[in-house]
Design an enzyme around this catalytic site. Structure first.
Site, PDB file in Angstrom:
ATOM      1  CG  HIS A   7      -0.949   1.435  -3.265  1.00 51.13           C
ATOM      2  ND1 HIS A   7      -2.225   1.216  -2.791  1.00 51.13           N
ATOM      3  CD2 HIS A   7      -0.579   0.267  -3.848  1.00 51.13           C
ATOM      4  CE1 HIS A   7      -2.598  -0.029  -3.068  1.00 51.13           C
ATOM      5  NE2 HIS A   7      -1.606  -0.621  -3.702  1.00 51.13           N
ATOM      6  CG  ASP A  10      -2.284   0.670   0.894  1.00 46.97           C
ATOM      7  OD1 ASP A  10      -2.256   1.885   0.627  1.00 46.97           O
ATOM      8  OD2 ASP A  10      -3.334   0.010   0.911  1.00 46.97           O
TER       9      ASP A  10
END
Length: 394
Positions: free
Chosen positions: A242, A219
């Site tokens: 991310h 993430d």
């Protein structure tokens, strides 16, 4: 006379020895019963050692967890305030979480917590192992309270350096309601497919510096959330993950703010996003005074993105028509390659993003057959020497 002198000497030595023990500022968890074999629960030994560290009046008392040992710890909280202005947690070995099957309670969503501690210095070159694979597998398609590995709350003048953090069930490090924080020379890693394994999550904190670190997760490498200001991120390598994100902000119609963020000399490689600002519809507040400078991209998807439609629908309509106001954002010397054609996406709401500056930006696709593109709406600002051309900026 000789006998009396000898007796005085013995008594004096005993007293001095006693004072030395009482005055010691080093507290080794092995002296408190820790085993360090990765099987026996060492939580009680760590808490006993911590209580003595926190209660010590000497300068910079230190908890030691020596190298060559693996300490199994159940969820626990190291609590302050402490008597000394600075306390050290020196981890040279490995601290390991229990597996999901051994997790003590569904209500526990944090593993190792530090609360209300001024001047905490966490160092030593050791490792935190969150044993996250058990959580990722069982909780991927259903709701589970997967635990954050390290949670710092109200820990002003915090330093975390030269540590390794692997495989958290959820966030690896969360900084909450803490000011004057330095995180440096740390290594965070979890597999790319591990869900919601943020590297560092910041909220309600001021004056935070993250520097010279490597973060690879499933993430956001770093997420800057509500109530955060004066955040500096310098020399961080991110990927997979991310990217480096502001937000998300404004969930469920909330009032959220982030300001004065500076991100510089960072490398993002193989990430799902590069540098991102994400807000929910119907939230209100602002994200402002944000600079991304000297950013290098290698095969990163969505290299530059402002997304004010982070969700396909708003969970709360009570503030319909209100938005998170995004303003005064600078992208300067952002260069590299993108895995997507859409290398610049400025997707702003009807409230407009204002004073958005792109200066010396050059992003190409990794596929020579595809042309890099920029998409934008509701954006006011300017572009200077930008490839590809941003159609809505002068």
């Amino acid at each position: 006379m000789k006998l009396l002198f000898a007796l005085v000497c013995v008594v004096s030595i005993a007293i001095l020895s006693s004072w030395t023990v009482l005055a010691s500022s080093d507290f080794n968890v092995l002296d408190y019963g820790a085993i360090g074999n990765g099987k026996v629960d060492d939580s009680e030994a760590f808490l006993k050692a911590w209580n003595d560290v926190c209660g010590a009046t000497e300068d910079s008392p230190t908890l030691h967890a020596p190298i060559g040992k693996t300490y199994l710890l159940n969820p626990l909280k190291f609590q302050g305030p402490c008597k000394s202005k600075q306390v050290n947690f020196n981890l040279s070995g490995t601290i390991m979480a229990p597996s999901k099957d051994e997790w003590p309670s569904d209500s526990e969503d944090k593993w190792v917590q530090f609360f209300n501690i001024e001047g905490l210095n966490l160092k030593g070159g050791g490792q935190f192992d969150g044993e996250g694979s058990f959580w990722w597998k069982d909780c991927y398609h259903k709701q589970c309270k997967r635990p954050t590995a390290l949670f710092f709350h109200n820990c002003n003048q915090l330093q975390v350096k030269e540590m390794k953090h692997i495989n958290s069930g959820r966030n690896h490090i969360s900084i909450n309601d803490s000011n004057d924080v330095i995180i440096s020379n740390i290594h965070i890693s979890a597999p790319e497919e591990s869900p919601n394994t943020h590297g560092i999550d910041i909220s309600k904190s001021n004056n935070v510096l993250i520097q010279d670190s490597f973060i690879a997760t499933g993430d956001d490498c770093i997420a800057i959330n509500n109530g955060s200001s004066n955040i500096n991120i310098i020399g961080v390598t991110c990927g997979p993950g991310h990217g480096i994100s502001i937000g998300s902000l404004g969930k469920d119609g909330e009032y959220n703010i982030v300001e004065n963020v500076y991100v510089s000399k960072c490398l993002l490689r193989g990430t799902q996003n590069g540098v991102r600002i994400k807000t929910w519809q119907s939230g209100h507040g602002y994200a402002r005074n944000i600079t991304f400078e000297k950013i290098t991209l290698k095969n990163a998807k969505n290299p530059i993105i402002i997304d004010q439609y982070y969700t396909s629908f708003a969970y709360s309509r009570k503030n319909k028509g209100m938005n998170i106001k995004v303003s005064d954002v600078i992208y300067r010397e952002v260069n590299g390659t993108s895995a997507n054609e859409d290398v610049i996406t400025l997707n702003c709401s009807g409230a407009h993003c204002t004073n958005i500056i792109l200066d010396n930006v050059n992003i190409k696709t990794t596929d020579p057959g595809k042309e890099a593109k920029a998409i934008c709406q509701n954006v006011d600002g300017k572009s200077l020497s930008v490839v590809p051309t941003v159609p809505c900026l002068s």
